[in-house]
Design a protein around this motif. Structure first.
Motif, PDB file in Angstrom:
ATOM      1  N   UNK A 245      43.103  87.312  88.850  1.00 12.59           N
ATOM      2  CA  UNK A 245      41.697  87.706  88.891  1.00 12.59           C
ATOM      3  C   UNK A 245      41.262  88.542  87.674  1.00 12.59           C
ATOM      4  N   UNK A 246      41.441  88.006  86.461  1.00 13.30           N
ATOM      5  CA  UNK A 246      40.999  88.755  85.272  1.00 13.30           C
ATOM      6  C   UNK A 246      39.490  88.972  85.308  1.00 13.30           C
ATOM      7  N   UNK A 247      39.075  90.147  84.889  1.00 10.62           N
ATOM      8  CA  UNK A 247      37.660  90.503  84.938  1.00 10.62           C
ATOM      9  C   UNK A 247      36.976  90.349  83.584  1.00 10.62           C
ATOM     10  N   UNK A 248      37.773  90.278  82.521  1.00 13.31           N
ATOM     11  CA  UNK A 248      37.223  90.097  81.177  1.00 13.31           C
ATOM     12  C   UNK A 248      38.354  89.681  80.260  1.00 13.31           C
ATOM     13  N   UNK A 249      38.015  89.347  79.020  1.00 13.56           N
ATOM     14  CA  UNK A 249      39.040  88.988  78.045  1.00 13.56           C
ATOM     15  C   UNK A 249      39.980  90.155  77.766  1.00 13.56           C
ATOM     16  N   UNK A 250      39.530  91.377  78.008  1.00 11.89           N
ATOM     17  CA  UNK A 250      40.378  92.550  77.776  1.00 11.89           C
ATOM     18  C   UNK A 250      41.576  92.573  78.719  1.00 11.89           C
ATOM     19  N   UNK A 251      41.479  91.865  79.850  1.00 13.52           N
ATOM     20  CA  UNK A 251      42.593  91.819  80.793  1.00 13.52           C
ATOM     21  C   UNK A 251      43.686  90.865  80.341  1.00 13.52           C
ATOM     22  N   UNK A 252      43.420  90.062  79.333  1.00 16.21           N
ATOM     23  CA  UNK A 252      44.382  89.050  78.902  1.00 16.21           C
ATOM     24  C   UNK A 252      45.225  89.599  77.749  1.00 16.21           C
ATOM     25  N   UNK A 253      46.132  90.511  78.102  1.00 14.34           N
ATOM     26  CA  UNK A 253      46.983  91.132  77.085  1.00 14.34           C
ATOM     27  C   UNK A 253      48.072  90.181  76.597  1.00 14.34           C
ATOM     28  N   UNK A 254      48.367  89.148  77.394  1.00 16.62           N
ATOM     29  CA  UNK A 254      49.445  88.222  77.044  1.00 16.62           C
ATOM     30  C   UNK A 254      48.925  86.793  77.097  1.00 16.62           C
ATOM     31  N   UNK A 255      49.467  85.953  76.234  1.00 19.40           N
ATOM     32  CA  UNK A 255      49.090  84.546  76.244  1.00 19.40           C
ATOM     33  C   UNK A 255      49.722  83.841  77.444  1.00 19.40           C
ATOM     34  N   UNK A 256      49.073  82.805  77.976  1.00 22.40           N
ATOM     35  CA  UNK A 256      49.636  82.063  79.105  1.00 22.40           C
ATOM     36  C   UNK A 256      51.053  81.593  78.805  1.00 22.40           C
ATOM     37  N   UNK A 257      51.923  81.757  79.788  1.00 23.44           N
ATOM     38  CA  UNK A 257      53.311  81.349  79.630  1.00 23.44           C
ATOM     39  C   UNK A 257      54.194  82.371  78.958  1.00 23.44           C
ATOM     40  N   UNK A 258      53.618  83.526  78.563  1.00 24.66           N
ATOM     41  CA  UNK A 258      54.387  84.541  77.844  1.00 24.66           C
ATOM     42  C   UNK A 258      54.777  85.731  78.711  1.00 24.66           C
ATOM     43  N   UNK A 259      54.134  85.914  79.845  1.00 25.65           N
ATOM     44  CA  UNK A 259      54.356  87.146  80.600  1.00 25.65           C
ATOM     45  C   UNK A 259      55.725  87.159  81.269  1.00 25.65           C
ATOM     46  N   UNK A 260      56.346  88.321  81.247  1.00 26.27           N
ATOM     47  CA  UNK A 260      57.596  88.539  81.967  1.00 26.27           C
ATOM     48  C   UNK A 260      57.336  89.110  83.353  1.00 26.27           C
ATOM     49  N   UNK A 261      56.077  89.116  83.766  1.00 25.09           N
ATOM     50  CA  UNK A 261      55.720  89.654  85.067  1.00 25.09           C
ATOM     51  C   UNK A 261      54.878  88.695  85.880  1.00 25.09           C
ATOM     52  N   UNK A 262      55.120  88.661  87.191  1.00 18.76           N
ATOM     53  CA  UNK A 262      54.288  87.923  88.136  1.00 18.76           C
ATOM     54  C   UNK A 262      53.684  88.919  89.118  1.00 18.76           C
ATOM     55  N   UNK A 263      52.548  88.535  89.716  1.00 18.49           N
ATOM     56  CA  UNK A 263      51.879  89.442  90.629  1.00 18.49           C
ATOM     57  C   UNK A 263      51.121  88.657  91.680  1.00 18.49           C
ATOM     58  N   UNK A 264      50.872  89.314  92.809  1.00 18.66           N
ATOM     59  CA  UNK A 264      50.075  88.717  93.869  1.00 18.66           C
ATOM     60  C   UNK A 264      49.642  89.773  94.868  1.00 18.66           C
ATOM     61  N   UNK A 265      48.734  89.388  95.729  1.00 15.49           N
ATOM     62  CA  UNK A 265      48.231  90.267  96.797  1.00 15.49           C
ATOM     63  C   UNK A 265      48.247  89.485  98.094  1.00 15.49           C
ATOM     64  N   UNK A 266      48.708  90.121  99.166  1.00 22.88           N
ATOM     65  CA  UNK A 266      48.730  89.487 100.476  1.00 22.88           C
ATOM     66  C   UNK A 266      48.041  90.346 101.517  1.00 22.88           C
ATOM     67  N   UNK A 267      47.538  89.691 102.554  1.00 17.19           N
ATOM     68  CA  UNK A 267      46.840  90.375 103.635  1.00 17.19           C
ATOM     69  C   UNK A 267      47.567  90.183 104.958  1.00 17.19           C
ATOM     70  N   UNK A 268      47.632  91.239 105.751  1.00 18.41           N
ATOM     71  CA  UNK A 268      48.200  91.132 107.098  1.00 18.41           C
ATOM     72  C   UNK A 268      47.071  90.809 108.072  1.00 18.41           C
TER      73      UNK A 268
END
Length: 269
Positions: A245-268
């Motif tokens: 859920x990037x909010x602007x280009x400023x959130x894109x610190x890494x190029x696609x396929x380059x990040x060493x991190x994954x993230x997600x959000x879940x709901x109970x």
């Protein structure tokens, strides 16, 4: 070696800390020489490591805003590290001053600094506790009286589960936390991964163990996704840090396929 005025008595200044290394990568000032050296070594191995730190911090801010928009008004930030600019209570309370935030970390420097910056804020606090001991962690959290576990909670596990070994069953720790919060609660997880760049992950993992005696576990996308078992994943699921859920280009610190991190959000539910 002189102890800085902000560092608690008795803290080991000869052992690098993940929380202080992260602070160093973000350009913070609450770290020791050993932490800066460790961060610099990581940068030599993987030059875009600071971009990973920025992407992770940006994900945290976006996740908190999403949870506030979803009705969450209390946050339990576990493995919070050293609060830097744009930390959880600043983001949440800017949107709604009634939001309550409890930070928890195993590093006494992180906790001491958090307590210092939270002085005078009666809707935020910090405790020293260990994620790997969930019963004790939850008991200490309840003792503060800050979090009402009968109301939805935003559980934040940002850049902490990769410090938990497989033998300590990180997915089961998430399950225990899910059992402690009511329906309508959320969990936000970010985690180092070997999915995109296995060679860089292997280099960083080996360096952390051999040079700094810190176990860092780069896990597969499947293993990280399994940590959300029992939670309803919200869109876009488990993705690279800048793609959540990037909010602007400023959130894109890494190029696609380059990040060493994954993230997600879940709901109970």
């Amino acid at each position: 070696m002189d102890r800085p005025a902000w560092a608690p008595e008795g803290v080991d200044m000869t052992q690098a800390s993940p929380a202080r290394m992260y602070d160093a990568l973000l350009g913070g000032s609450h770290n020791f020489e050993i932490d800066r050296k460790a961060a610099e070594m990581g940068k030599q191995l993987v030059p875009d490591l600071p971009r990973l730190a920025l992407s992770n911090r940006a994900f945290l801010r976006r996740a908190v805003r999403f949870l506030v928009d979803s009705g969450v008004r209390q946050f339990f930030d576990i493995g919070s590290g050293i609060p830097t600019a744009g930390n959880v209570h600043e983001v949440a309370q800017e949107l709604d001053p009634r939001c309550r935030v409890l930070y928890a970390d195993i590093d006494p420097v992180a906790v001491a600094h958090a307590k210092a910056i939270l002085a005078g804020n009666d809707r935020a606090a910090a405790i020293e506790a260990d994620l790997r001991k969930p019963a004790d962690l939850l008991e200490r959290a309840r003792a503060t009286g800050l979090i009402d576990f009968e109301q939805p909670v935003g559980v934040l596990l940002v850049a902490v589960l990769h410090l938990v070994g497989d033998e300590e069953r990180p997915a089961e720790l998430v399950t225990e936390l899910r059992a402690a919060v009511p329906g309508g609660s959320y969990v936000a997880i970010s985690h180092l991964t070997s999915a995109q760049r296995p060679e860089d992950a292997a280099k960083l993992g080996a360096n952390a163990v051999n040079e700094n005696k810190i176990g860092i576990h780069f896990r597969s996308r499947e293993a990280i996704t399994a940590m959300f078992d029992g939670w309803e994943l919200v869109e876009p699921g488990v993705v690279e840090l800048p793609a959540w859920r990037p909010e602007s280009d400023q959130d894109r610190h890494e190029n696609p396929g380059r990040s060493l991190g994954l993230a997600g959000v879940g709901r109970k539910s």
